[in-house]
Design an enzyme around this catalytic site. Structure first.
Site: not given
Ligand code: PXP
Length: 242
Positions: A6, A9, A42, A44, A48, A69, A100, A150, A189
Site C-alpha cells: 500500500n 503513505h 486508497h 478517499r 487526503r 480501495e 480505516t 480482506e 491492516h
Molecule cells: N487493508 C486496508 C483495507 C487498509 O485500509 C489498509 C490501510 O490503508 C491496509 C490494508 C494496510 O494497512 P497498514 O498501512 O496498517 O499496513
C-alpha cells in the site's frame, strides 16, 4: 501467498507539504522491483493522500495487480469502472479517522454494497470486502455476491500476549469459514515485520496487504544513503570554482 504493498503513505508525506515529492508512482516502481505482487491505493472521498491523477498514473505503469480501495459510493464506482483496477476492495470511510478503523458494517450498508458489487463485478472486476473477522460478516459477504474478502487484522496487530492469540484464532476461524464458502481470502491492516509471521502461516490465505510498516522501514533502509548523497553534492559544489 501474495504481498500487496500500500503506497498511500507515500502520498501522505507528499500532502503534508503539498509538494511534488515523494511520488507514490515512483514508490510503486520501487515496490515492483522489490518483488511486490500487487500495489494498493486508497482513493478517499476527501482525497487526503492519493488523488485522481495518482490513480491514473499508477494504473498506466502497473502490470501487476492494482487493488483500488474505495468507499461504495456512486462517484467511486464510476471511477473504478473508468480506470479498471484489477481488484476493488470496498472499505468503510469516515472523514475524521486517521486510517480505516474497522471492517464494513454489512448489516447497515449491505444493500449499498451489493449494488456496488453488482456494478463492478458485472464489468469483470473482482470485488473484495474489508470485514472484521466475524462469521456473520463472512456469510453476508458470500450472500451479497463478493468474490473475495480482506480480513481486518487491526485488532490482532494491536493486541498483546494472550489477547493477540485470541484475535489470531478469530482470524484463523474466519479464514476457514470463508474458504469453506468458496471465497478468496486476503488480510491486512497493522501488519509489521514481527506480527506478520503468524498471519502468513495461515493456510489458504491468498494475499496480505501491508503499507505503514513497509514504508516506515524504507525510511530506515534509505535515510543513510540519502544523507550521504546530499553531503556529497554539497561538498563538490562548495569546492567548485565560481
Ligand atoms: N487493508 C486496508 C483495507 C487498509 O485500509 C489498509 C490501510 O490503508 C491496509 C490494508 C494496510 O494497512 P497498514 O498501512 O496498517 O499496513
Amino acid at each position: 501467498m501474495l504481498l500487496g504493498v500500500n503506497v498511500d503513505h507515500v502520498a501522505t508525506v507528499r500532502e503534508a507539504r503539498k509538494a511534488l515529492e515523494p511520488d507514490p508512482a515512483i514508490a510503486t516502481d520501487l515496490a515492483v522491483r522489490g518483488g511486490a505482487d500487487g500495489i494498493t491505493i486508497h482513493l478517499r472521498e476527501d482525497r487526503r493522500h492519493i488523488c485522481d491523477s495518482d490513480l491514473k498514473k499508477i494504473r498506466r505503469r502497473v502490470s501487476i495487480e492494482l487493488n483500488l480501495e474505495m468507499a461504495a459510493t456512486d462517484e467511486m464506482v464510476g471511477i473504478a469502472l473508468k480506470t479498471k483496477p484489477d481488484l476493488v476492495t470496498l472499505v468503510p470511510e469516515k472523514r475524521v479517522e486517521l486510517t480505516t478503523e474497522g471492517g464494513l458494517d454489512l448489516n447497515k450498508s449491505g444493500k449499498k454494497i451489493k449494488k456496488a458489487i453488482d456494478a463492478i463485478q458485472g464489468r469483470g472486476i473482482p470485488v473484495s470486502l474489508f470485514i472484521d473477522p466475524s462469521p456473520a460478516d463472512i456469510q453476508i459477504s458470500k450472500d451479497i455476491g463478493a468474490q473475495m474478502i480482506e480480513i481486518h487484522t487491526g485488532l490482532y496487530a494491536n493486541a498483546k500476549g494472550k489477547k493477540q492469540t485470541a484475535e489470531l484464532n478469530r482470524v484463523r476461524k474466519s479464514v476457514k469459514k470463508a474458504l469453506d464458502l468458496g471465497l478468496l481470502v486476503n488480510a491486512g491492516h497493522g501488519l509489521d515485520y514481527t506480527n506478520v509471521k503468524r498471519i502468513a502461516a495461515i493456510k489458504g490465505m491468498r494475499a496480505l496487504y501491508i503499507g505503514h510498516s513497509i514504508i516506515s522501514n524504507s525510511i530506515y533502509l534509505g535515510l543513510e544513503k540519502a544523507v550521504r548523497e546530499m553531503k556529497k553534492l554539497i561538498k563538490s559544489a562548495s569546492k567548485a570554482k565560481r
